[in-house]
Design a protein around this motif. Structure first.
Motif, mmCIF file in Angstrom:
data_model
loop_
_atom_site.group_PDB
_atom_site.id
_atom_site.type_symbol
_atom_site.label_atom_id
_atom_site.label_comp_id
_atom_site.label_asym_id
_atom_site.label_seq_id
_atom_site.Cartn_x
_atom_site.Cartn_y
_atom_site.Cartn_z
ATOM 1 N N VAL A 192 -13.721 -24.364 -46.091
ATOM 2 C CA VAL A 192 -13.749 -22.922 -45.855
ATOM 3 C C VAL A 192 -14.642 -22.637 -44.650
ATOM 4 O O VAL A 192 -15.859 -22.805 -44.706
ATOM 5 C CB VAL A 192 -14.281 -22.164 -47.088
ATOM 6 N N ASN A 193 -14.021 -22.247 -43.556
ATOM 7 C CA ASN A 193 -14.761 -21.946 -42.323
ATOM 8 C C ASN A 193 -15.698 -23.081 -41.914
ATOM 9 O O ASN A 193 -16.834 -22.847 -41.496
ATOM 10 C CB ASN A 193 -15.546 -20.640 -42.484
ATOM 11 N N GLY A 194 -15.214 -24.302 -42.061
ATOM 12 C CA GLY A 194 -15.991 -25.464 -41.650
ATOM 13 C C GLY A 194 -16.896 -26.036 -42.713
ATOM 14 O O GLY A 194 -17.520 -27.091 -42.516
ATOM 15 N N VAL A 195 -17.006 -25.366 -43.854
ATOM 16 C CA VAL A 195 -17.847 -25.833 -44.962
ATOM 17 C C VAL A 195 -16.978 -26.586 -45.970
ATOM 18 O O VAL A 195 -15.974 -26.052 -46.449
ATOM 19 C CB VAL A 195 -18.553 -24.653 -45.664
ATOM 20 N N ASN A 196 -17.350 -27.823 -46.280
ATOM 21 C CA ASN A 196 -16.620 -28.597 -47.286
ATOM 22 C C ASN A 196 -17.096 -28.187 -48.670
ATOM 23 O O ASN A 196 -18.261 -28.397 -49.020
ATOM 24 C CB ASN A 196 -16.853 -30.099 -47.076
ATOM 25 N N VAL A 197 -16.211 -27.581 -49.441
ATOM 26 C CA VAL A 197 -16.557 -27.066 -50.763
ATOM 27 C C VAL A 197 -15.878 -27.924 -51.826
ATOM 28 O O VAL A 197 -14.647 -28.033 -51.860
ATOM 29 C CB VAL A 197 -16.127 -25.590 -50.926
ATOM 30 N N ILE A 198 -16.694 -28.540 -52.676
ATOM 31 C CA ILE A 198 -16.183 -29.408 -53.740
ATOM 32 C C ILE A 198 -16.546 -28.778 -55.077
ATOM 33 O O ILE A 198 -17.729 -28.668 -55.428
ATOM 34 C CB ILE A 198 -16.771 -30.821 -53.629
ATOM 35 N N ARG A 199 -15.531 -28.369 -55.796
ATOM 36 C CA ARG A 199 -15.737 -27.761 -57.118
ATOM 37 C C ARG A 199 -15.265 -28.741 -58.181
ATOM 38 O O ARG A 199 -14.120 -29.187 -58.177
ATOM 39 C CB ARG A 199 -14.978 -26.430 -57.208
ATOM 40 N N ILE A 200 -16.178 -29.039 -59.109
ATOM 41 C CA ILE A 200 -15.936 -30.075 -60.115
ATOM 42 C C ILE A 200 -15.550 -29.450 -61.451
ATOM 43 O O ILE A 200 -16.114 -28.425 -61.859
ATOM 44 C CB ILE A 200 -17.204 -30.934 -60.296
ATOM 45 N N ARG A 201 -14.606 -30.078 -62.118
ATOM 46 C CA ARG A 201 -14.163 -29.619 -63.436
ATOM 47 C C ARG A 201 -15.346 -29.626 -64.417
ATOM 48 O O ARG A 201 -16.072 -30.614 -64.538
ATOM 49 C CB ARG A 201 -13.050 -30.540 -63.952
ATOM 50 N N LYS A 202 -15.545 -28.521 -65.120
ATOM 51 C CA LYS A 202 -16.624 -28.433 -66.110
ATOM 52 C C LYS A 202 -16.339 -29.325 -67.318
ATOM 53 O O LYS A 202 -15.199 -29.481 -67.730
ATOM 54 C CB LYS A 202 -16.771 -26.993 -66.612
ATOM 55 N N SER A 203 -17.420 -29.872 -67.886
ATOM 56 C CA SER A 203 -17.281 -30.626 -69.126
ATOM 57 C C SER A 203 -17.092 -29.673 -70.299
ATOM 58 O O SER A 203 -17.679 -28.585 -70.331
ATOM 59 C CB SER A 203 -18.527 -31.480 -69.361
ATOM 60 N N LYS A 204 -16.274 -30.092 -71.252
ATOM 61 C CA LYS A 204 -16.053 -29.292 -72.456
ATOM 62 C C LYS A 204 -16.747 -29.894 -73.677
ATOM 63 O O LYS A 204 -16.547 -29.431 -74.799
ATOM 64 C CB LYS A 204 -14.550 -29.175 -72.739
ATOM 65 N N VAL A 205 -17.549 -30.931 -73.454
ATOM 66 C CA VAL A 205 -18.211 -31.608 -74.567
ATOM 67 C C VAL A 205 -19.334 -30.720 -75.107
ATOM 68 O O VAL A 205 -20.345 -30.498 -74.428
ATOM 69 C CB VAL A 205 -18.775 -32.979 -74.135
ATOM 70 N N LYS A 206 -19.149 -30.233 -76.300
ATOM 71 C CA LYS A 206 -20.095 -29.277 -76.875
ATOM 72 C C LYS A 206 -21.465 -29.929 -77.087
ATOM 73 O O LYS A 206 -21.567 -31.005 -77.659
ATOM 74 C CB LYS A 206 -19.557 -28.764 -78.219
ATOM 75 N N GLY A 207 -22.492 -29.265 -76.592
ATOM 76 C CA GLY A 207 -23.856 -29.756 -76.765
ATOM 77 C C GLY A 207 -24.302 -30.757 -75.719
ATOM 78 O O GLY A 207 -25.501 -30.956 -75.522
ATOM 79 N N LEU A 208 -23.356 -31.411 -75.067
ATOM 80 C CA LEU A 208 -23.700 -32.414 -74.061
ATOM 81 C C LEU A 208 -23.076 -32.109 -72.700
ATOM 82 O O LEU A 208 -23.076 -32.961 -71.809
ATOM 83 C CB LEU A 208 -23.262 -33.809 -74.520
ATOM 84 N N ALA A 209 -22.532 -30.917 -72.560
ATOM 85 C CA ALA A 209 -21.895 -30.541 -71.291
ATOM 86 C C ALA A 209 -22.879 -30.683 -70.135
ATOM 87 O O ALA A 209 -22.504 -31.137 -69.039
ATOM 88 C CB ALA A 209 -21.356 -29.125 -71.366
ATOM 89 N N TRP A 210 -24.158 -30.305 -70.354
ATOM 90 C CA TRP A 210 -25.175 -30.400 -69.314
ATOM 91 C C TRP A 210 -25.298 -31.827 -68.795
ATOM 92 O O TRP A 210 -25.468 -32.054 -67.591
ATOM 93 C CB TRP A 210 -26.529 -29.916 -69.837
ATOM 94 N N TYR A 211 -25.202 -32.819 -69.715
ATOM 95 C CA TYR A 211 -25.345 -34.223 -69.338
ATOM 96 C C TYR A 211 -24.164 -34.685 -68.487
ATOM 97 O O TYR A 211 -24.345 -35.279 -67.414
ATOM 98 C CB TYR A 211 -25.471 -35.082 -70.589
ATOM 99 N N PHE A 212 -22.963 -34.397 -68.962
ATOM 100 C CA PHE A 212 -21.776 -34.852 -68.246
ATOM 101 C C PHE A 212 -21.580 -34.099 -66.930
ATOM 102 O O PHE A 212 -21.126 -34.682 -65.943
ATOM 103 C CB PHE A 212 -20.547 -34.723 -69.150
ATOM 104 N N ASN A 213 -21.937 -32.822 -66.908
ATOM 105 C CA ASN A 213 -21.846 -32.067 -65.654
ATOM 106 C C ASN A 213 -22.786 -32.647 -64.597
ATOM 107 O O ASN A 213 -22.395 -32.841 -63.444
ATOM 108 C CB ASN A 213 -22.171 -30.596 -65.887
ATOM 109 N N SER A 214 -24.040 -32.929 -64.992
ATOM 110 C CA SER A 214 -25.010 -33.506 -64.058
ATOM 111 C C SER A 214 -24.559 -34.880 -63.585
ATOM 112 O O SER A 214 -24.692 -35.225 -62.397
ATOM 113 C CB SER A 214 -26.394 -33.613 -64.711
ATOM 114 N N LYS A 215 -24.007 -35.664 -64.513
ATOM 115 C CA LYS A 215 -23.538 -37.004 -64.167
ATOM 116 C C LYS A 215 -22.405 -36.936 -63.149
ATOM 117 O O LYS A 215 -22.379 -37.691 -62.166
ATOM 118 C CB LYS A 215 -23.075 -37.723 -65.433
#
Length: 382
Positions: free
Chosen positions: A54-77
């Motif tokens: 987008v206007n020269g900026v590489n934007v990478i959007r990652i699929r969110k984790s759906k793992v309940k209670g551990l989404a924070w871990y898998f998202n960070s990973k």
């Protein structure tokens, strides 16, 4: 130089975003124009992976984790794996994120990690009159320990954050967020003389409730006044709507004046200047801000602005010279400032012109972008 910003709020058509997303977009595109390579990595608004330029900026959007209670871990990973893959192909010099962003992010030794203080959990705890959530507090402390340096968007956020968290003797510099002067500039549009405008998330810490309570006091002197509220809704912890609460509890207290309080909902960043252009006065009675770009953005458009006297308010406005400061907890004080603007249109316009000169100097986009580049280069030498 290759900079990687971490944010889940990078603006995407059809989805609401906050001030952090707007800042990263403005800064990223300006850095690109100065020859810096910029990548943005964050979670997607929808459950899919997505890559775009987008206007020269590489934007990478990652699929969110759906793992309940551990989404924070898998998202960070997943974010960490994405950064590692980018770095292997095209080395990254700096990774920058907000206060919580580094907590569980694996570090790569060749990369310097910087936290920009946009207002974290500890910072806003006081403004929202709540205690520290142990989990978020733990993440923030862990994140701060991993940072190589810090950027504060105001002197206030720097000093106030230091009452809760340690910078661990790491470099820290105050650099204001910039104003996009191409977007926020005076428009040749007819001003609606009774138009009072607010823009921002509709929530308690933005002072919306007190602004609504101030409205009848304004109506007593300006019966044709209209209060226009632009912004996305905020949800209570139980999922209930803040706007719904206002409509059920606060608006009925206004009686016949309630019909003149208009909720416009979320509008895109590019539409906000059109809302400001029509306003006779822009009012932002925030209880707590790190800097509050809405005020200087409106000032850049030569609008009379009423801002909070708390926190960084005096860094943005000199009361009576470049705008008006009010006590955001006192509806009468908010109303008095609005009435003063509406009662003295010539004085208000003179102050608005002075405000534009001030923000043109202190919030200049390319100068502030260069300040960031200079700071990045300094950190790379450590």
């Amino acid at each position: 130089m290759h900079i990687c910003f971490l944010t889940n709020e990078y603006p995407k058509a059809g989805f609401p975003h906050g001030g952090l997303g707007s800042f990263v977009k403005t800064m990223a595109e300006t850095l690109v124009a100065k020859g810096v390579q910029v990548t943005v990595v964050g979670l997607n608004y929808v459950f899919s992976d997505e890559i775009e330029n987008v206007n020269g900026v590489n934007v990478i959007r990652i699929r969110k984790s759906k793992v309940k209670g551990l989404a924070w871990y898998f998202n960070s990973k997943n974010i960490g794996k994405t950064i590692a893959a980018i770095h292997k192909k095209n080395p990254i010099d700096i990774v920058e994120g907000a206060e919580l962003s580094l907590a569980f992010l694996p570090k790569i030794k060749e990369i310097k990690y910087i936290i920009r203080l946009h207002g974290g959990h500890h910072f806003f705890a006081e403004g929202e009159n709540r205690g520290i959530n142990w989990w978020k507090g733990f993440q923030e402390k862990r994140s701060f320990k991993k940072a190589a340096a810090f950027i504060a968007v105001s002197n206030y956020v720097k000093s106030h954050t230091a009452t809760y968290l340690s910078y661990h003797n790491k470099p820290i510099e105050v650099i204001f967020n910039p104003i996009n002067s191409q977007l926020f500039q005076p428009k040749n549009v007819a001003i609606e003389p009774n138009n009072i405008t607010f823009a921002g998330t509709i929530c308690e810490k933005k002072g919306v409730r007190q602004l609504i309570q101030a409205f009848p006091l304004v109506k007593e002197q300006f019966p044709n006044a209209i209060l226009n509220l632009y912004g996305r809704d905020w949800l209570f912890p139980d999922g209930s709507s803040y706007i719904k609460m206002l409509k059920e509890i606060e608006l009925p207290k206004l009686g016949e004046y309630a019909k003149d309080v208009v909720f416009h909902g979320a509008v895109s960043f590019t539409e906000i200047p059109n809302a400001y252009a029509k306003a006779a006065v822009c009012v932002f009675p925030s209880h707590m801000e790190t800097l509050g770009l809405v005020a200087p953005e409106a000032m850049a458009m030569e609008k009379p602005v009423v801002f909070t006297k708390l926190g960084p308010g005096p860094e943005v406005i000199t009361d009576g010279e470049t705008g008006w400061l009010c006590n955001p907890h006192e509806p009468k004080d908010i109303a008095n400032a609005i009435v003063e603007v509406l009662s003295n249109p010539e004085k208000a316009q003179a102050i608005a012109k002075q405000a534009k000169r001030f923000v043109s100097e202190k919030f200049a986009l390319h100068e502030i972008a260069q300040n960031n580049i200079d700071f990045y280069k300094k950190i790379l030498l450590f």
